[in-house]
Design an enzyme around this catalytic site. Structure first.
Site: not given
Ligand SMILES: O=C(O)[C@H](Cc1ccccc1)CC(O)(O)C[N+](=O)[O-]
Ligand SMILES: [Zn+2]
Length: 308
Positions: A70, A73, A128, A197, A271
Site C-alpha cells: 500500500h 504506508e 493506496r 503495512h 500493522e
C-alpha cells in the site's frame, strides 16, 4: 564507486534512493546478499527483491518479507530497508539471524507497489492502490491487498474501480501481485510470508476473508503474541494480536490468506506504528524506533519458523 554520502535510515526516501541503497547493500555484502529482479510494475518500474542466502541450492526453505504493497504506508518500506541493512550487518554477529540464515533463505521486497509509492511522492501522499488503468472507468488502480487469488471478490472488497478496496478485474490482475505470487509458487519451498503495512500496531494472521478460525490459529496466535511481547520489550510499544478478520475487519483476496492457502503456514501481517495520531504520515523520527522494535518481532517469528 562508493556512494557519495551514506544512506540516512532515519528519513523517508524516494524509490530511486531505496533501490540505490539496495544496490549498495548487495555490493557491500556480495557473499550474503544478491539482487533478484522479479520483473516490472505496470508503469515499468523495477520489482527489486534482495535475497539473503548462505547456502547453495535453489530451493532452501525460505522466508518472504513484503513491504509497501500500500503506497501511502511509508513506514513499511522504511522499516524494510533498515531491516535489509540489519540482516546483512548482523549475520555472523547475532546468533539468531546467523542460525536462521544457516538453514533458510530470506527474500525481502521493500517496495512491493513501486508505481503507487512514486505517486505518493509526486502527486498524492495518501494514494493506496496500484496505478493500473481500469478500462471504462476514469478511476485508476486496484487495491493490491484485495487482488490475491484467495476468496477473490468476497467480503470487504469492492467491484467499483473508484473504490480504495477495488479488487481488480480478476485475481492477480495486478502485475505487482502476480510477480510475487508466481515467484513464491514457482519456488515452492517458502515456509513464512510476512507483509508489512501501517498503521494500527497489530500482528495478525489468517484468515481475513472470514472470522472463522484457521486450522493453525492457536499456534499462529502464540507466535504472534510472542512477537508482540518482543516488540514491546524495547520501548513499551503495544501491538495487539489476532486474526485479520477478528482484529480489524473481513477482507478477501489479501496476501496472508493467499500465502496460508498455498501451504505457507507462518503467514503474518504487521500493522506498524502508530495507532492513528499521525496515521500514514508517521514522522521520520519514529522510523528507526519502529524498525528496531519490528526487528525483534520478525526475529521471534523467524526463529520459531526455523525451529518448526
Ligand atoms: O485494508 C487493509 O488492507 C489493511 C488491513 C488488512 C490487513 C491484512 C489483511 C487484510 C486487511 C489496512 C491497511 O494496512 O491497508 C491500512 N489502511 O486501512 O489503509
Ligand atoms: Zn495496508
Amino acid at each position: 564507486e562508493l556512494s557519495s554520502n551514506c544512506f540516512n535510515y532515519g528519513a523517508y526516501h524516494t524509490l530511486e534512493a531505496i533501490h540505490k541503497e539496495m544496490d549498495f547493500i548487495v555490493k557491500s555484502y556480495p557473499r550474503l546478499v544478491s539482487a533478484v529482479k522479479i520483473g516490472h510494475s505496470f508503469e515499468n518500474r523495477l520489482m527489486y527483491v534482495l535475497k539473503f542466502s548462505t547456502g547453495k541450492g535453489r530451493r532452501r526453505p525460505a522466508i518472504w518479507l513484503n513491504a509497501g504493497i500500500h503506497a501511502r504506508e511509508w513506514i513499511a518500506p522504511a522499516t524494510a530497508i533498515w531491516t535489509a541493512r540489519k540482516i546483512a550487518c548482523d549475520y555472523g554477529r547475532d546468533l539468531v539471524i546467523t542460525s536462521i540464515l544457516k538453514k533458510m533463505d530470506i527474500f525481502l521486497l521493500p517496495v512491493a507497489n513501486p508505481d503507487g509509492y512514486v505517486y505518493t511522492h509526486t502527486h498524492n501522499r495518501l494514494w493506496r492502490k496500484t496505478r493500473s488503468v481500469n478500462p471504462g472507468s476514469p478511476c485508476i488502480g486496484t487495491d493490491p491487498n484485495r487482488n490475491w487469488n484467495s476468496h477473490f471478490g468476497g467480503a470487504g472488497t469492492s467491484r467499483d474501480p473508484c473504490s480504495d478496496m477495488y479488487h481488480g478485474p480478476r485475481p492477480h490482475s495486478e502485475v505487482e501481485v502476480k510477480l510475487v505470487a508466481d515467484f513464491i509458487a514457482d519456488h515452492g519451498n517458502f515456509k513464512c510470508f510476512i507483509d508489512l503495512h501501517s498503521y494500527s500496531q497489530l500482528v495478525m494472521y489468517p484468515y481475513g476473508y472470514t472470522t472463522m478460525r484457521a486450522g493453525d490459529a492457536d499456534e499462529l496466535d502464540t507466535v504472534a503474541q510472542n512477537a508482540a511481547n518482543a516488540m514491546a520489550s524495547l520501548s513499551g510499544t503495544q501491538y495487539r494480536v489476532g486474526s485479520v478478520g477478528s482484529a480489524i475487519y473481513t477482507s478477501s483476496g489479501n496476501s496472508v490468506d493467499w500465502a496460508y492457502d498455498n501451504g505457507i503456514k507462518y503467514a503474518f501481517i504487521f500493522e506498524l506504528r502508530d495507532t492513528g495520531f499521525y496515521a500514514f504520515t508517521l514522522p521520520a523520527d519514529q522510523i528507526i524506533p519502529t524498525a528496531q522494535e519490528t526487528w525483534l518481532g520478525l526475529k521471534t517469528i523467524m526463529e520459531h519458523v526455523q525451529n518448526s
